[in-house]
Design a protein around this motif. Structure first.
Motif, PDB file in Angstrom:
ATOM      1  N   SER A  14       0.828  -1.208   0.000  1.00  0.00           N
ATOM      2  CA  SER A  14       0.000   0.000   0.000  1.00  0.00           C
ATOM      3  C   SER A  14       0.861   1.256   0.000  1.00  0.00           C
ATOM      4  O   SER A  14       0.598   2.207  -0.752  1.00  0.00           O
ATOM      5  CB  SER A  14      -0.926   0.003   1.224  1.00  0.00           C
ATOM      6  N   GLN A  15       1.903   1.280   0.835  1.00  0.00           N
ATOM      7  CA  GLN A  15       2.751   2.459   0.900  1.00  0.00           C
ATOM      8  C   GLN A  15       3.590   2.619  -0.370  1.00  0.00           C
ATOM      9  O   GLN A  15       3.896   3.753  -0.766  1.00  0.00           O
ATOM     10  CB  GLN A  15       3.654   2.402   2.135  1.00  0.00           C
ATOM     11  N   ASN A  18       1.307   4.307  -2.641  1.00  0.00           N
ATOM     12  CA  ASN A  18       1.172   5.693  -2.203  1.00  0.00           C
ATOM     13  C   ASN A  18       2.342   6.535  -2.678  1.00  0.00           C
ATOM     14  O   ASN A  18       2.165   7.654  -3.176  1.00  0.00           O
ATOM     15  CB  ASN A  18       1.083   5.720  -0.669  1.00  0.00           C
ATOM     16  N   ARG A  38      -4.626  11.434  -5.462  1.00  0.00           N
ATOM     17  CA  ARG A  38      -4.596  11.035  -4.049  1.00  0.00           C
ATOM     18  C   ARG A  38      -4.911   9.557  -3.955  1.00  0.00           C
ATOM     19  O   ARG A  38      -5.893   9.081  -4.534  1.00  0.00           O
ATOM     20  CB  ARG A  38      -5.617  11.841  -3.264  1.00  0.00           C
ATOM     21  N   ALA A  39      -4.069   8.822  -3.232  1.00  0.00           N
ATOM     22  CA  ALA A  39      -4.290   7.394  -3.026  1.00  0.00           C
ATOM     23  C   ALA A  39      -5.238   7.186  -1.851  1.00  0.00           C
ATOM     24  O   ALA A  39      -5.041   7.760  -0.778  1.00  0.00           O
ATOM     25  CB  ALA A  39      -2.968   6.677  -2.771  1.00  0.00           C
ATOM     26  N   LEU A  75      -4.927  -0.862  -1.636  1.00  0.00           N
ATOM     27  CA  LEU A  75      -5.218   0.365  -2.368  1.00  0.00           C
ATOM     28  C   LEU A  75      -6.626   0.274  -2.937  1.00  0.00           C
ATOM     29  O   LEU A  75      -6.942  -0.634  -3.695  1.00  0.00           O
ATOM     30  CB  LEU A  75      -4.199   0.554  -3.495  1.00  0.00           C
ATOM     31  N   VAL A  78      -7.256   5.580  -6.821  1.00  0.00           N
ATOM     32  CA  VAL A  78      -6.384   6.744  -7.003  1.00  0.00           C
ATOM     33  C   VAL A  78      -7.256   7.832  -7.599  1.00  0.00           C
ATOM     34  O   VAL A  78      -7.692   7.736  -8.737  1.00  0.00           O
ATOM     35  CB  VAL A  78      -5.182   6.432  -7.907  1.00  0.00           C
ATOM     36  N   ASN A 233       3.812  14.196   2.730  1.00  0.00           N
ATOM     37  CA  ASN A 233       3.168  12.894   2.506  1.00  0.00           C
ATOM     38  C   ASN A 233       4.195  11.822   2.153  1.00  0.00           C
ATOM     39  O   ASN A 233       4.034  10.651   2.533  1.00  0.00           O
ATOM     40  CB  ASN A 233       2.131  13.009   1.400  1.00  0.00           C
ATOM     41  N   GLY A 237       4.712   8.404   4.210  1.00  0.00           N
ATOM     42  CA  GLY A 237       4.656   7.115   3.534  1.00  0.00           C
ATOM     43  C   GLY A 237       5.933   6.314   3.700  1.00  0.00           C
ATOM     44  O   GLY A 237       5.894   5.088   3.878  1.00  0.00           O
TER      45      GLY A 237
END
Length: 261
Positions: A14-15, A18, A38-39, A75, A78, A233, A237
């Motif tokens: 996930s990161q 991101n 934006r995720a 996720l 997006v 961000n 992340g």
């Protein structure tokens, strides 16, 4: 314990996604009309050992919270954030910025329509007003060879001063397309968007009418990416990725201790 490994692995994935989104935003910080992405994330299914509200097997009392263990994250989407970008001066009459809602409509080589916030227009060898990729506006506007100057009004009317005529000549009308859900548009690249079933059908209107924005000739809309926000961000992340990786190392050591018993 193996569940912890998969949880941490899903968090790392996930990161990573991101960071992919953030770096794409930073790469397009100077792209005209670019809208930041934006995720959005969701938690995965839960393993339920005791459902909330179930009666206790010991006293018969109701369990207030239950017993559920999460399975990680994923996720979910997006999303494009269609906030207004700042306007920068170019003093080129064919540079046109949209101040407010709407998209310019252009025609693809296969006849389909595409939509863009990039108002960097040029004139091709046939006198047509086109995008940097050579796509014509829809409706098409042709500039005569005798034109001395071109003016785009805030309401989208395109006029030109032509040799031998005192009054400006109207060449055409730029229209704007609006969507009920612009975040549902499909990104095509080259600053273009395509209609989808999620975006809904476009509503065409002149600038300044029915909620459409007005045009500013001699300006371009800059990207709405905030570099400081994206860097913050990115740090968040990165730290989350490191903590997930640290969780995997910790679980691995615990499994090693168990194996040596």
């Amino acid at each position: 314990m193996f569940r912890s490994l998969w949880n941490a692995a899903s968090g790392m994935e996930s990161q990573q996604a991101n960071l992919d989104v953030i770096t794409n935003n930073l790469a397009n910080v100077n792209t005209t009309g670019y809208k930041r992405q934006r995720a959005n994330f969701q938690d995965l299914m839960y393993q339920t050992m005791v459902p909330p509200g179930e009666a206790s097997s010991l006293e018969g009392n109701q369990v207030p919270t239950g017993l559920q263990v999460g399975m990680g994250s994923r996720l979910a989407s997006v999303q494009k954030v269609f906030l207004q970008g700042s306007l920068r001066t170019t003093n080129n009459p064919l540079d046109v910025a949209i101040q407010g809602n709407g998209f310019f409509t252009v025609k693809l080589p296969d006849g389909r329509q595409a939509y863009t916030r990039d108002g960097t227009f040029n004139i091709d060898s046939h006198g047509r007003i086109v995008t940097p990729e050579g796509l014509t506006t829809d409706p098409q506007i042709v500039v005569p060879k005798t034109a001395k100057s071109i003016h785009v009004a805030p309401d989208g009317e395109v006029t030109a001063t032509v040799a031998g005529q005192s009054a400006p000549v109207k060449l055409g009308q730029l229209v704007l397309a609006q969507f009920i859900n612009p975040a549902g548009l499909s990104s095509r690249g080259n600053n273009l968007f395509m209609e989808t079933s999620a975006s809904g059908k476009p509503t065409l209107s002149n600038p300044g009418v029915n909620g459409a924005g007005r045009l500013q000739s001699g300006f371009l809309e800059a990207s709405n990416v905030n570099v400081a926000e994206e860097l913050v961000n990115m740090v968040i992340g990165q730290r989350a990725y490191q903590m997930d990786a640290s969780s995997i190392r910790t679980v691995n050591r615990m499994l090693g201790y168990t194996a040596t018993l």
